[in-house]
Design a protein around this motif. Sequence first.
Motif, PDB file in Angstrom:
ATOM      1  N   THR A   7       8.627  12.277 -10.874  1.00 34.28           N
ATOM      2  CA  THR A   7       7.396  11.636 -11.321  1.00 34.28           C
ATOM      3  C   THR A   7       7.763  10.530 -12.304  1.00 34.28           C
ATOM      4  O   THR A   7       8.517  10.762 -13.252  1.00 34.28           O
ATOM      5  N   VAL A   8       7.234   9.328 -12.053  1.00 29.91           N
ATOM      6  CA  VAL A   8       7.558   8.159 -12.877  1.00 29.91           C
ATOM      7  C   VAL A   8       6.269   7.549 -13.400  1.00 29.91           C
ATOM      8  O   VAL A   8       5.353   7.267 -12.634  1.00 29.91           O
ATOM      9  N   ARG A   9       6.212   7.333 -14.692  1.00 32.75           N
ATOM     10  CA  ARG A   9       5.056   6.668 -15.306  1.00 32.75           C
ATOM     11  C   ARG A   9       5.323   5.167 -15.306  1.00 32.75           C
ATOM     12  O   ARG A   9       6.286   4.700 -15.897  1.00 32.75           O
ATOM     13  N   THR A  10       4.474   4.407 -14.613  1.00 33.79           N
ATOM     14  CA  THR A  10       4.643   2.951 -14.528  1.00 33.79           C
ATOM     15  C   THR A  10       3.645   2.196 -15.400  1.00 33.79           C
ATOM     16  O   THR A  10       3.810   1.008 -15.625  1.00 33.79           O
ATOM     17  N   ASN A  12      -0.227   0.682 -16.707  1.00 31.10           N
ATOM     18  CA  ASN A  12      -1.418   0.053 -16.118  1.00 31.10           C
ATOM     19  C   ASN A  12      -1.252  -1.438 -15.847  1.00 31.10           C
ATOM     20  O   ASN A  12      -2.228  -2.168 -15.752  1.00 31.10           O
ATOM     21  N   HIS A  41       3.929   5.795  -1.448  1.00 32.19           N
ATOM     22  CA  HIS A  41       2.718   5.099  -1.890  1.00 32.19           C
ATOM     23  C   HIS A  41       2.574   3.803  -1.094  1.00 32.19           C
ATOM     24  O   HIS A  41       3.565   3.162  -0.773  1.00 32.19           O
ATOM     25  N   ASP A 117       6.262  -1.533  -9.023  1.00 31.83           N
ATOM     26  CA  ASP A 117       4.856  -1.161  -8.902  1.00 31.83           C
ATOM     27  C   ASP A 117       3.991  -2.274  -9.474  1.00 31.83           C
ATOM     28  O   ASP A 117       4.017  -2.525 -10.672  1.00 31.83           O
ATOM     29  N   ASN A 122      -2.841   2.768 -10.610  1.00 34.43           N
ATOM     30  CA  ASN A 122      -2.191   4.079 -10.507  1.00 34.43           C
ATOM     31  C   ASN A 122      -1.008   4.130 -11.468  1.00 34.43           C
ATOM     32  O   ASN A 122       0.096   3.712 -11.113  1.00 34.43           O
ATOM     33  N   PRO A 123      -1.191   4.650 -12.680  1.00 32.83           N
ATOM     34  CA  PRO A 123      -0.138   4.598 -13.693  1.00 32.83           C
ATOM     35  C   PRO A 123       1.000   5.594 -13.510  1.00 32.83           C
ATOM     36  O   PRO A 123       2.002   5.511 -14.198  1.00 32.83           O
ATOM     37  N   THR A 124       0.869   6.528 -12.581  1.00 35.27           N
ATOM     38  CA  THR A 124       1.918   7.519 -12.341  1.00 35.27           C
ATOM     39  C   THR A 124       2.266   7.512 -10.863  1.00 35.27           C
ATOM     40  O   THR A 124       1.386   7.532 -10.006  1.00 35.27           O
ATOM     41  N   ARG A 125       3.568   7.488 -10.567  1.00 41.46           N
ATOM     42  CA  ARG A 125       4.060   7.438  -9.184  1.00 41.46           C
ATOM     43  C   ARG A 125       5.005   8.589  -8.911  1.00 41.46           C
ATOM     44  O   ARG A 125       5.638   9.122  -9.821  1.00 41.46           O
ATOM     45  N   GLN A 126       5.115   8.922  -7.644  1.00 40.80           N
ATOM     46  CA  GLN A 126       6.060   9.924  -7.185  1.00 40.80           C
ATOM     47  C   GLN A 126       7.182   9.212  -6.437  1.00 40.80           C
ATOM     48  O   GLN A 126       6.933   8.247  -5.716  1.00 40.80           O
TER      49      GLN A 126
END
Length: 134
Positions: A7-10, A12, A41, A117, A122-126
């Motif tokens: 899980t990666v926080r990118t 806003n 995604h 990104d 979507n501020p969180t990515r897998q």
Amino acid sequence: MRSEVLTVRTGNRAAVVDITDEVAAFVRELGDGLVHVFVPHATAGVAIIETGAGSDDDLLTALEHVLPADNRWQHRHGSPGHGRDHVLPAFVAPYASLPVLNGRIALGTWQSICLVDTNGDNPTRQVRLSFLAG
């Protein structure tokens, strides 16, 4: 095959996030093979680039030039210009496969594995990491 999800926080806004250390930790004890990095995604990609010397910002500038966040896009839900986010994976593929030798990713000196990104909605990515032993 071994596989796990990172899980990666990118945040806003458009971002290039270096995930090299996380991928390196995933393969560290796995020997020889291939690591596949996949972003499941429709609005993100994976790039192998230099980071820390401005190349990550240059990539975002180039993407903004080629894919401006304006209302020219037919895909219009989400924030203004969101249609370009859905075109991004055609320019920055949502995957990369890399050789692993003795538990180390065989990257060049200045190469890093980055999640790209442009979608601030979507501020969180897998990111799915998969290892295929050689």
